[in-house]
Scaffold this motif. Sequence first.
Motif, PDB file in Angstrom:
ATOM      1  N   GLY A  95      11.548 -57.279 -23.815  1.00  0.00           N
ATOM      2  CA  GLY A  95      12.520 -58.056 -23.075  1.00  0.00           C
ATOM      3  C   GLY A  95      11.941 -58.699 -21.830  1.00  0.00           C
ATOM      4  N   SER A  96      10.617 -58.668 -21.694  1.00  0.00           N
ATOM      5  CA  SER A  96       9.957 -59.218 -20.508  1.00  0.00           C
ATOM      6  C   SER A  96       9.460 -60.631 -20.770  1.00  0.00           C
ATOM      7  N   ALA A  97       9.506 -61.460 -19.734  1.00  0.00           N
ATOM      8  CA  ALA A  97       8.958 -62.812 -19.831  1.00  0.00           C
ATOM      9  C   ALA A  97       7.462 -62.824 -19.542  1.00  0.00           C
ATOM     10  N   ARG A  98       6.927 -61.706 -19.065  1.00  0.00           N
ATOM     11  CA  ARG A  98       5.510 -61.627 -18.721  1.00  0.00           C
ATOM     12  C   ARG A  98       4.714 -60.966 -19.845  1.00  0.00           C
ATOM     13  N   ALA A  99       3.425 -61.235 -19.855  1.00  0.00           N
ATOM     14  CA  ALA A  99       2.530 -60.593 -20.813  1.00  0.00           C
ATOM     15  C   ALA A  99       1.986 -59.311 -20.198  1.00  0.00           C
ATOM     16  N   PRO A 100       1.728 -58.295 -21.002  1.00  0.00           N
ATOM     17  CA  PRO A 100       1.153 -57.067 -20.450  1.00  0.00           C
ATOM     18  C   PRO A 100      -0.271 -57.314 -19.962  1.00  0.00           C
ATOM     19  N   GLU A 101      -0.632 -56.640 -18.884  1.00  0.00           N
ATOM     20  CA  GLU A 101      -1.977 -56.772 -18.323  1.00  0.00           C
ATOM     21  C   GLU A 101      -2.864 -55.574 -18.647  1.00  0.00           C
ATOM     22  N   CYS A 102      -2.259 -54.532 -19.195  1.00  0.00           N
ATOM     23  CA  CYS A 102      -3.018 -53.341 -19.575  1.00  0.00           C
ATOM     24  C   CYS A 102      -2.445 -52.767 -20.855  1.00  0.00           C
ATOM     25  N   CYS A 103      -3.305 -52.443 -21.778  1.00  0.00           N
ATOM     26  CA  CYS A 103      -2.948 -51.657 -22.957  1.00  0.00           C
ATOM     27  C   CYS A 103      -3.803 -50.391 -22.896  1.00  0.00           C
ATOM     28  N   LEU A 104      -3.206 -49.317 -22.420  1.00  0.00           N
ATOM     29  CA  LEU A 104      -3.927 -48.051 -22.342  1.00  0.00           C
ATOM     30  C   LEU A 104      -3.991 -47.432 -23.738  1.00  0.00           C
ATOM     31  N   ILE A 105      -5.174 -47.015 -24.142  1.00  0.00           N
ATOM     32  CA  ILE A 105      -5.390 -46.410 -25.456  1.00  0.00           C
ATOM     33  C   ILE A 105      -5.660 -44.926 -25.244  1.00  0.00           C
ATOM     34  N   ASN A 106      -4.726 -44.086 -25.655  1.00  0.00           N
ATOM     35  CA  ASN A 106      -4.869 -42.634 -25.518  1.00  0.00           C
ATOM     36  C   ASN A 106      -5.140 -42.005 -26.874  1.00  0.00           C
ATOM     37  N   TRP A 107      -6.113 -41.114 -26.922  1.00  0.00           N
ATOM     38  CA  TRP A 107      -6.450 -40.406 -28.166  1.00  0.00           C
ATOM     39  C   TRP A 107      -6.152 -38.920 -27.983  1.00  0.00           C
ATOM     40  N   TYR A 108      -5.236 -38.403 -28.813  1.00  0.00           N
ATOM     41  CA  TYR A 108      -4.870 -36.994 -28.800  1.00  0.00           C
ATOM     42  C   TYR A 108      -5.482 -36.297 -30.010  1.00  0.00           C
ATOM     43  N   GLY A 109      -6.474 -35.447 -29.773  1.00  0.00           N
ATOM     44  CA  GLY A 109      -6.996 -34.603 -30.827  1.00  0.00           C
ATOM     45  C   GLY A 109      -6.179 -33.329 -30.921  1.00  0.00           C
ATOM     46  N   ASP A 110      -6.601 -32.412 -31.779  1.00  0.00           N
ATOM     47  CA  ASP A 110      -5.895 -31.150 -31.961  1.00  0.00           C
ATOM     48  C   ASP A 110      -5.884 -30.390 -30.629  1.00  0.00           C
ATOM     49  N   GLY A 111      -4.698 -30.023 -30.150  1.00  0.00           N
ATOM     50  CA  GLY A 111      -4.570 -29.270 -28.908  1.00  0.00           C
ATOM     51  C   GLY A 111      -4.405 -30.120 -27.663  1.00  0.00           C
ATOM     52  N   ALA A 112      -4.541 -31.436 -27.770  1.00  0.00           N
ATOM     53  CA  ALA A 112      -4.386 -32.304 -26.593  1.00  0.00           C
ATOM     54  C   ALA A 112      -2.906 -32.433 -26.225  1.00  0.00           C
ATOM     55  N   LYS A 113      -2.650 -32.626 -24.949  1.00  0.00           N
ATOM     56  CA  LYS A 113      -1.280 -32.822 -24.471  1.00  0.00           C
ATOM     57  C   LYS A 113      -1.319 -33.599 -23.163  1.00  0.00           C
ATOM     58  N   MET A 114      -0.148 -33.994 -22.709  1.00  0.00           N
ATOM     59  CA  MET A 114      -0.033 -34.761 -21.461  1.00  0.00           C
ATOM     60  C   MET A 114       1.132 -34.188 -20.667  1.00  0.00           C
ATOM     61  N   GLY A 115       0.857 -33.668 -19.481  1.00  0.00           N
ATOM     62  CA  GLY A 115       1.905 -33.078 -18.668  1.00  0.00           C
ATOM     63  C   GLY A 115       2.913 -34.104 -18.177  1.00  0.00           C
ATOM     64  N   LEU A 116       4.055 -33.617 -17.716  1.00  0.00           N
ATOM     65  CA  LEU A 116       5.095 -34.507 -17.203  1.00  0.00           C
ATOM     66  C   LEU A 116       4.564 -35.319 -16.023  1.00  0.00           C
ATOM     67  N   HIS A 117       4.796 -36.616 -16.072  1.00  0.00           N
ATOM     68  CA  HIS A 117       4.297 -37.517 -15.041  1.00  0.00           C
ATOM     69  C   HIS A 117       5.165 -38.768 -15.001  1.00  0.00           C
ATOM     70  N   GLN A 118       5.040 -39.537 -13.929  1.00  0.00           N
ATOM     71  CA  GLN A 118       5.657 -40.852 -13.823  1.00  0.00           C
ATOM     72  C   GLN A 118       4.583 -41.922 -13.951  1.00  0.00           C
ATOM     73  N   ASP A 119       4.948 -43.066 -14.525  1.00  0.00           N
ATOM     74  CA  ASP A 119       4.071 -44.233 -14.515  1.00  0.00           C
ATOM     75  C   ASP A 119       4.454 -45.063 -13.295  1.00  0.00           C
ATOM     76  N   ARG A 120       3.718 -44.894 -12.187  1.00  0.00           N
ATOM     77  CA  ARG A 120       4.106 -45.587 -10.965  1.00  0.00           C
ATOM     78  C   ARG A 120       2.901 -46.157 -10.208  1.00  0.00           C
ATOM     79  N   ASP A 121       1.802 -46.403 -10.920  1.00  0.00           N
ATOM     80  CA  ASP A 121       0.654 -47.061 -10.291  1.00  0.00           C
ATOM     81  C   ASP A 121       0.756 -48.581 -10.390  1.00  0.00           C
ATOM     82  N   GLU A 122       1.835 -49.072 -11.007  1.00  0.00           N
ATOM     83  CA  GLU A 122       2.074 -50.502 -11.114  1.00  0.00           C
ATOM     84  C   GLU A 122       2.852 -50.971  -9.879  1.00  0.00           C
TER      85      GLU A 122
END
Length: 200
Positions: A95-122
Motif C-alpha cells: 500500500g506504499s507509494a515508495r519503493a523499498p530501500e532494503c530487502c533483509l535476507i534472513n536464513w534460519y537453520g535448525d535451532g535458529a530463532k529471533m527474540g522479540l524486537h521492534q523494527d525502529r532503525d528506519e
Amino acid sequence: MTEVLLRGVRVHHGFLDRARQEALVESLRGCLRQAPLFHPVTPRGKRMSVAMSAAGRFGWVTDRKGYRYEERHPDGMPWPEIPDDVLEIWNAVSGSARAPECCLINWYGDGAKMGLHQDRDEIDFSEPVVSISLGDEALFRVGNDTRGGKTESIWLRSGDVAVMGGEARLRYHGIDRIRHGSSSLLPQGGRINLTLRVVT
C-alpha cells in the motif's frame, strides 16, 4: 489464499504458490553469490543464530558499533539490487507509494530463532515492513508497542506474506522456533525470511 489479522499484522497465507516460491529462491541465490550470508554480532558481543545478508540500497547490520543500516556488505562490496519478483510482492501488498530501500535476507537453520524486537532503525514509521516466508514453518510471535504483556503467535508457512503497518508497525515481534523439515522447498531444509523496508 486466506488472510488473518494478528494484532494488526496482516498475514496472507498462501500468497505465493510453489512455482513463485521456487523462482524467488533462485533470484535470492543470485543475491547471495554477490553478498554472502554472515552471522552478525550484537553490540554486547553475542553472535546471532540467524545468518543475514541484504539487497537494495541499504543492508541492516549489527556489531560492536550498534544496530544500523549500511550501504555496503561487511566485506566491503555494495549490496545487490532487489530482485524484480520481490518488488512485485511489495507493490501488491504494501500500500506504499515508495519503493523499498532494503530487502533483509534472513536464513534460519535448525535451532535458529529471533527474540522479540521492534523494527525502529528506519526514519518514517508510516511506511510498512513486508515479510516473506520461504521454506520451513516458523512460529511468529507478536506482542505490544512496549515490552511485556500478552503476546499471540501464528505459524508462518512457505509462501506466506505478512505486512506490519499502521497500528502494528512498531509491535514487538519475533520467531520462537522453526519446524525443521516441514517444507521441501529448500533442499537441506531451513527457512528464508525476507523483510522489505523503506529506510530514509
